[in-house]
Design an enzyme around this catalytic site. Structure first.
Site, PDB file in Angstrom:
ATOM      1  N   ASP A 157      12.853  -7.310  31.159  1.00 36.72           N
ATOM      2  CA  ASP A 157      12.540  -8.729  31.375  1.00 36.72           C
ATOM      3  C   ASP A 157      13.642  -9.426  32.167  1.00 36.72           C
ATOM      4  O   ASP A 157      14.801  -9.013  32.153  1.00 36.72           O
ATOM      5  CB  ASP A 157      12.356  -9.442  30.022  1.00 36.72           C
ATOM      6  CG  ASP A 157      13.601  -9.327  29.149  1.00 36.72           C
ATOM      7  OD1 ASP A 157      14.219  -8.244  29.137  1.00 36.72           O
ATOM      8  OD2 ASP A 157      13.965 -10.315  28.488  1.00 36.72           O
ATOM      9  N   GLU A 158      13.245 -10.490  32.822  1.00 41.65           N
ATOM     10  CA  GLU A 158      14.175 -11.454  33.429  1.00 41.65           C
ATOM     11  C   GLU A 158      15.292 -10.812  34.250  1.00 41.65           C
ATOM     12  O   GLU A 158      16.439 -11.265  34.191  1.00 41.65           O
ATOM     13  CB  GLU A 158      14.792 -12.339  32.325  1.00 41.65           C
ATOM     14  CG  GLU A 158      13.748 -13.158  31.585  1.00 41.65           C
ATOM     15  CD  GLU A 158      14.333 -13.979  30.452  1.00 41.65           C
ATOM     16  OE1 GLU A 158      14.025 -15.169  30.373  1.00 41.65           O
ATOM     17  OE2 GLU A 158      15.087 -13.418  29.615  1.00 41.65           O
TER      18      GLU A 158
HETATM   19  C1  ACM Z   1      12.002 -12.514  26.712  1.00 41.21           C
HETATM   20  O1  ACM Z   1      11.771 -13.462  25.930  1.00 41.21           O
HETATM   21  N1  ACM Z   1      12.921 -12.630  27.659  1.00 41.21           N
HETATM   22  C2  ACM Z   1      11.264 -11.265  26.634  1.00 41.21           C
END
Ligand code: ACM
Length: 514
Positions: free
Chosen positions: A327-328
């Site tokens: 993620d991110e």
């Molecule tokens: C997330 O909340 N960055 C998966």
């Protein structure tokens, strides 16, 4: 005069006593079970559990002794009674009896049938997890704690029960703030009480690396040495991690380890200079920003590192999954991200595990059996399904345990909105995202991120009372879920939380019982 007053006082005392003594329960349908079982048939009698009862389990049925011992220890914790657990070759006439009988396909591997007669309580399932869930249902028929010596009484009847989804989990972020082995065990107990079967441990992030990797020792020496706010952090030795895996397994819970990459990696980048593109170690980070770190995706050492980490952690993890985060990764170029996620998936498969990643990983080619964890992006998740992946539903706006209840909640965040207890409960995983249906969904998971949550007391406040609702969404079919009815069942769990010493949020939406 004096005597008369004395008599009145005694009479009043006796009346008060009998008013306070609980009546013998005889109507099973009045018990507030969470999750709501598939069917409850009340038969109008009761069963008295006293210290002479024996917990029997079918001789030769592997795994049942563990369940019988667990029930015995729970009854001991509740009441102080020490019930014997022993094997038997025949169905006993009285006591409690666990048996495995593979004759009821509908119950599958996690369902059970619990029959409470006047003399015998029988729990029958196709497999050990079903017996464990039967125990959890039984325990909800008892107070969470009683005075020593008080007989325990249960209403008679038959409960047939099995889950809607096979994956029912929660995540604990042990990276932003570290939680020690005892705290994680408490968290596991919370999941077990509500028939959840997956604990996702977010073991690495920018602020801390929390699992010993013997081939890269500085990960924990350096990367595990702090946390958000600059506290001392911490990490699990491999022995401690194995202890958690075992503790969870005894409660039918699978641990899913997550190493978040290529972003959310500052703790590793601060520990080993060679993982950085410029060859310089970063500073440790104790703030709460996201999206600023990345592994160097075109250095071979990065993949040697990932291989070592996955190899060591996979060897300690009996469950089928390895979570690669993903993620991110805002400072990883798109093509580099795709290249990295493709290679890391192959590493996970090579070490015998199935891939799970946050919904962004759908931008890569997905390996067979990959699972995408929906948290934010519908397009990513839909793309994942089109590429053949299954989905774990963790919509931030509904299922994030770190979202505040309202603007007065002292811990937590609200970037995805406030999640009051009703808002967390009133959604259906199979209809939330157009085009993503029950067939695509493994189950649900409620993540608890720990930027603002520093100890188990604060964890409890964010988790309770929302966790039982997530457990019910995972277990109970949508036709049997209704907020107005659910809140009256949840209200009856308030005294249970209190008896267990759980620091819970007394939402004004729930008519709590004292
Ligand atoms: C997330 O909340 N960055 C998966």
């Amino acid at each position: 005069m004096k005597n008369k007053f004395g008599l009145t006082a005694i009479l009043a005392f006796v009346l008060l006593q009998s008013a306070c003594t609980q009546k013998t329960p005889t109507d099973l349908s009045k018990t507030a079970f969470i999750p709501n079982p598939v069917s409850i048939e009340a038969t109008g009698h009761s069963f008295e559990l006293n210290a002479s009862a024996v917990i029997y389990y079918e001789e030769g049925a592997e795994g049942l002794q563990l369940i019988a011992d667990y029930l015995s220890s729970e009854i001991n914790r509740i009441s102080g009674m020490s019930l014997k657990a022993e094997p038997t070759a025949e169905t006993p006439k009285n006591g409690i009896y666990f048996t495995l009988a593979n004759e009821d396909q509908e119950l599958a591997s996690e369902g059970y049938e619990l029959t409470i007669g006047k003399k015998l309580i029988a729990i029958k399932a196709n497999a050990v997890p079903g017996c464990f869930y039967g125990v959890q249902t039984l325990l909800q028929m008892l107070p969470a704690k009683t005075e020593a010596g008080q007989a325990l009484e249960l209403a008679s009847g038959v409960i047939r029960d099995f889950p809607e989804f096979g994956y029912r989990g929660a995540m604990l972020d042990v990276s932003r703030h570290f939680f020690n082995v005892e705290e994680v065990k408490q968290f596991i107990d919370f999941l077990a009480m509500y028939k959840m079967n997956a604990l996702h441990l977010h073991l690495s992030d920018d602020q801390g690396w929390r699992i010993e990797i013997k081939s890269w020792p500085k990960l924990t020496e350096t990367g595990g040495s702090t946390e958000v706010g600059g506290g001392e952090g911490g990490f699990y030795t491999q022995e401690q991690y194995a202890e958690l895996v075992n503790y969870a397994a005894e409660r039918q819970i699978t641990i899913i380890p997550e190493i978040d990459m290529p972003g959310h990696t500052n703790a590793a980048l601060a520990s080993y200079a060679e993982l950085n593109c410029d060859g310089k170690a970063t500073e440790l980070y104790t703030g709460t920003k996201v999206g600023f770190s990345t592994f160097c995706t075109d250095k071979e050492i990065t993949y040697q590192f990932v291989d070592d980490v996955v190899r060591e952690l996979a060897a300690l993890t009996p469950g089928p999954y390895f979570h690669i985060g993903g993620d991110e990764s805002h400072v990883t170029a798109h093509d580099d991200y795709v290249y990295f996620v493709n290679r890391v998936q192959e590493i996970v498969v090579k070490h015998g595990k199935k891939v799970i990643g946050w919904d962004e990983i759908a931008n890569a080619e997905l390996v067979e059996d990959a699972t995408v964890q929906f948290w934010a992006d519908v397009e990513n998740t839909t793309m994942g399904v089109e590429k053949g992946a299954k989905v774990i539903m963790s919509p931030a706006a509904r299922a994030y345990l770190d979202m505040q209840y309202d603007s007065t909640t002292q811990y937590g965040l609200h970037w995805a909105g406030y999640i009051e207890v009703d808002h967390g409960y009133t959604w259906n995983p199979a209809t939330l995202v157009p085009g993503i249906t029950k067939e695509n969904i493994l189950g649900i998971e409620a993540p608890l991120w720990s930027e603002t949550v520093t100890n188990i007391n604060e964890v409890e406040f964010m988790v309770f009372p929302r966790l039982p609702g997530y457990a019910e969404i995972g277990w109970t079919a949508p036709e049997k879920r209704d907020w107005e009815e659910y809140k009256t069942r949840l209200a009856k769990h308030g005294p249970r939380f209190s008896d267990l010493g759980i620091n819970f949020y007394r939402s004004a939406l729930v008519p709590w019982e004292e």
